[in-house]
Design a protein around this motif. Structure first.
Motif, PDB file in Angstrom:
ATOM      1  N   GLU A  30       0.831  -1.210   0.000  1.00 27.38           N
ATOM      2  CA  GLU A  30       0.000   0.000   0.000  1.00 27.38           C
ATOM      3  C   GLU A  30       0.856   1.246   0.000  1.00 27.38           C
ATOM      4  O   GLU A  30       2.030   1.217   0.363  1.00 27.38           O
ATOM      5  CB  GLU A  30      -0.955   0.021   1.204  1.00 27.38           C
ATOM      6  CG  GLU A  30      -0.274   0.235   2.534  1.00 27.38           C
ATOM      7  CD  GLU A  30      -1.251   0.257   3.705  1.00 27.38           C
ATOM      8  OE1 GLU A  30      -2.339  -0.329   3.610  1.00 27.38           O
ATOM      9  OE2 GLU A  30      -0.889   0.856   4.736  1.00 27.38           O
ATOM     10  N   GLY A  31       0.242   2.334  -0.406  1.00 25.79           N
ATOM     11  CA  GLY A  31       0.915   3.625  -0.397  1.00 25.79           C
ATOM     12  C   GLY A  31       0.667   4.383  -1.680  1.00 25.79           C
ATOM     13  O   GLY A  31      -0.258   4.065  -2.430  1.00 25.79           O
ATOM     14  N   ASP A  32       1.527   5.387  -1.907  1.00 27.72           N
ATOM     15  CA  ASP A  32       1.412   6.248  -3.080  1.00 27.72           C
ATOM     16  C   ASP A  32       1.956   5.510  -4.304  1.00 27.72           C
ATOM     17  O   ASP A  32       3.150   5.183  -4.338  1.00 27.72           O
ATOM     18  CB  ASP A  32       2.212   7.534  -2.819  1.00 27.72           C
ATOM     19  CG  ASP A  32       2.143   8.507  -3.992  1.00 27.72           C
ATOM     20  OD1 ASP A  32       1.554   8.164  -5.043  1.00 27.72           O
ATOM     21  OD2 ASP A  32       2.705   9.607  -3.851  1.00 27.72           O
ATOM     22  N   ALA A  35       5.092   7.077  -5.541  1.00 30.28           N
ATOM     23  CA  ALA A  35       6.049   7.420  -4.483  1.00 30.28           C
ATOM     24  C   ALA A  35       7.484   7.475  -5.004  1.00 30.28           C
ATOM     25  O   ALA A  35       7.889   6.643  -5.822  1.00 30.28           O
ATOM     26  CB  ALA A  35       5.948   6.400  -3.357  1.00 30.28           C
ATOM     27  N   THR A  64       6.584   3.148  11.044  1.00 30.21           N
ATOM     28  CA  THR A  64       5.800   4.368  10.812  1.00 30.21           C
ATOM     29  C   THR A  64       6.400   5.535  11.587  1.00 30.21           C
ATOM     30  O   THR A  64       6.524   6.647  11.060  1.00 30.21           O
ATOM     31  CB  THR A  64       4.328   4.126  11.219  1.00 30.21           C
ATOM     32  OG1 THR A  64       3.831   3.016  10.466  1.00 30.21           O
ATOM     33  CG2 THR A  64       3.464   5.334  10.938  1.00 30.21           C
ATOM     34  N   ARG A  74       3.102   7.749   6.007  1.00 30.99           N
ATOM     35  CA  ARG A  74       2.999   6.458   5.300  1.00 30.99           C
ATOM     36  C   ARG A  74       2.395   6.608   3.914  1.00 30.99           C
ATOM     37  O   ARG A  74       2.786   5.925   2.989  1.00 30.99           O
ATOM     38  CB  ARG A  74       2.145   5.480   6.114  1.00 30.99           C
ATOM     39  CG  ARG A  74       2.903   4.711   7.160  1.00 30.99           C
ATOM     40  CD  ARG A  74       1.942   3.834   7.937  1.00 30.99           C
ATOM     41  NE  ARG A  74       1.417   2.745   7.126  1.00 30.99           N
ATOM     42  CZ  ARG A  74       1.724   1.455   7.291  1.00 30.99           C
ATOM     43  NH1 ARG A  74       2.556   1.089   8.245  1.00 30.99           N
ATOM     44  NH2 ARG A  74       1.195   0.533   6.520  1.00 30.99           N
ATOM     45  N   GLY A  75       1.445   7.519   3.797  1.00 30.71           N
ATOM     46  CA  GLY A  75       0.766   7.716   2.515  1.00 30.71           C
ATOM     47  C   GLY A  75       1.646   8.313   1.425  1.00 30.71           C
ATOM     48  O   GLY A  75       1.259   8.314   0.261  1.00 30.71           O
ATOM     49  N   GLN A  76       2.805   8.807   1.806  1.00 32.96           N
ATOM     50  CA  GLN A  76       3.720   9.401   0.819  1.00 32.96           C
ATOM     51  C   GLN A  76       4.697   8.398   0.239  1.00 32.96           C
ATOM     52  O   GLN A  76       5.440   8.716  -0.680  1.00 32.96           O
ATOM     53  CB  GLN A  76       4.567  10.502   1.473  1.00 32.96           C
ATOM     54  CG  GLN A  76       3.813  11.734   1.878  1.00 32.96           C
ATOM     55  CD  GLN A  76       4.764  12.701   2.578  1.00 32.96           C
ATOM     56  OE1 GLN A  76       4.923  12.671   3.791  1.00 32.96           O
ATOM     57  NE2 GLN A  76       5.430  13.524   1.788  1.00 32.96           N
ATOM     58  N   TYR A  78       5.630   3.975  -0.613  1.00 36.41           N
ATOM     59  CA  TYR A  78       4.949   2.725  -0.930  1.00 36.41           C
ATOM     60  C   TYR A  78       5.626   1.614  -0.141  1.00 36.41           C
ATOM     61  O   TYR A  78       6.862   1.526  -0.114  1.00 36.41           O
ATOM     62  CB  TYR A  78       4.972   2.416  -2.433  1.00 36.41           C
ATOM     63  CG  TYR A  78       3.940   1.363  -2.786  1.00 36.41           C
ATOM     64  CD1 TYR A  78       2.664   1.728  -3.208  1.00 36.41           C
ATOM     65  CD2 TYR A  78       4.224   0.005  -2.646  1.00 36.41           C
ATOM     66  CE1 TYR A  78       1.695   0.768  -3.498  1.00 36.41           C
ATOM     67  CE2 TYR A  78       3.264  -0.958  -2.929  1.00 36.41           C
ATOM     68  CZ  TYR A  78       1.998  -0.569  -3.345  1.00 36.41           C
ATOM     69  OH  TYR A  78       1.050  -1.526  -3.614  1.00 36.41           O
TER      70      TYR A  78
END
Ligand code: URA
Ligand code: SF4
Length: 186
Positions: A30-32, A35, A64, A74-76, A78
């Motif tokens: 998961e993630g961008d 990225a 994290t 974390r969202g920035q 992968y």
């Protein structure tokens, strides 16, 4: 995002190795999807298998926190693993299991085209950089492979087992922060 949908569907239905038998959820990653930084671990643990998400247990909380300490949510980034299904009792994936699963990781790298990849622990480092990697010796050292900066570092679970390693891992993450800045500055 058709390519991602297809990849996730293939992983979620995959029976290419024996790890499929024990899974509750496959954990594709998961993630961008755009990225600059990708992090690769070994394989899902109990909590990851339960939720279908990477690095959400105790190791994940530490990871994290380390990312946040260098200014990354974390969202920035992968986050993915060498194997997408949990090995029984969290054992190391066998070479056959890793070989069966690695095409998915390669596909993820090809879709994301990250500028830097951090290998978390010996399994991730060996299946990407080669068998010769030793984390204790090679952690924190960057090498460019096919235009991508790659660095092995300690797996967060190793840091939980041996907190004495945290200072070394923290140096690696500071080096990561500097590398990402350097990449951004071109
Ligand atoms: N350890 C890993 O290597 N990967 C995860 O996703 C969680 C724990
Ligand atoms: Fe398929 Fe990888 Fe799961 Fe094995 S670990 S069943 S290769 S997705």
């Amino acid at each position: 995002m058709g390519a991602w949908m297809e990849l996730f569907e293939r992983v979620n239905g995959c029976t290419a190795c024996g790890l499929c038998k024990g899974r509750t959820h496959a954990v594709p990653g998961e993630g961008d999807p755009k990225a600059a930084l990708m992090l690769i671990g070994e394989g899902p643990g109990a909590e990851e298998d339960r939720l279908g998400r990477p690095f959400v247990g105790a190791s994940g909380q530490l990871l994290t926190g380390m990312l946040e300490a260098i200014g990354l949510a974390r969202g920035q980034v992968y986050i993915a693993n060498v194997v997408k299904c949990r090995p029984p009792a969290n054992r190391t994936p066998t070479p056959d299991e890793a070989a069966a699963c690695l095409p998915y990781l390669r596909r993820q790298v090809a879709l994301i085209r990250p500028k830097a990849i951090v290998l978390l622990g010996a399994t991730a480092a060996r299946y990407t950089l080669g068998d010769q990697v030793r984390i204790g010796r090679d952690h924190g050292q960057w090498q460019k492979r096919a235009g991508v900066w790659m660095m092995p570092t300690y797996h967060p679970s190793a840091l939980l087992r041996d907190p004495g390693l945290k200072a070394l891992a923290w140096q690696d993450f500071q080096s990561l922060q500097a590398k990402l800045q350097e990449i951004e500055d071109g």
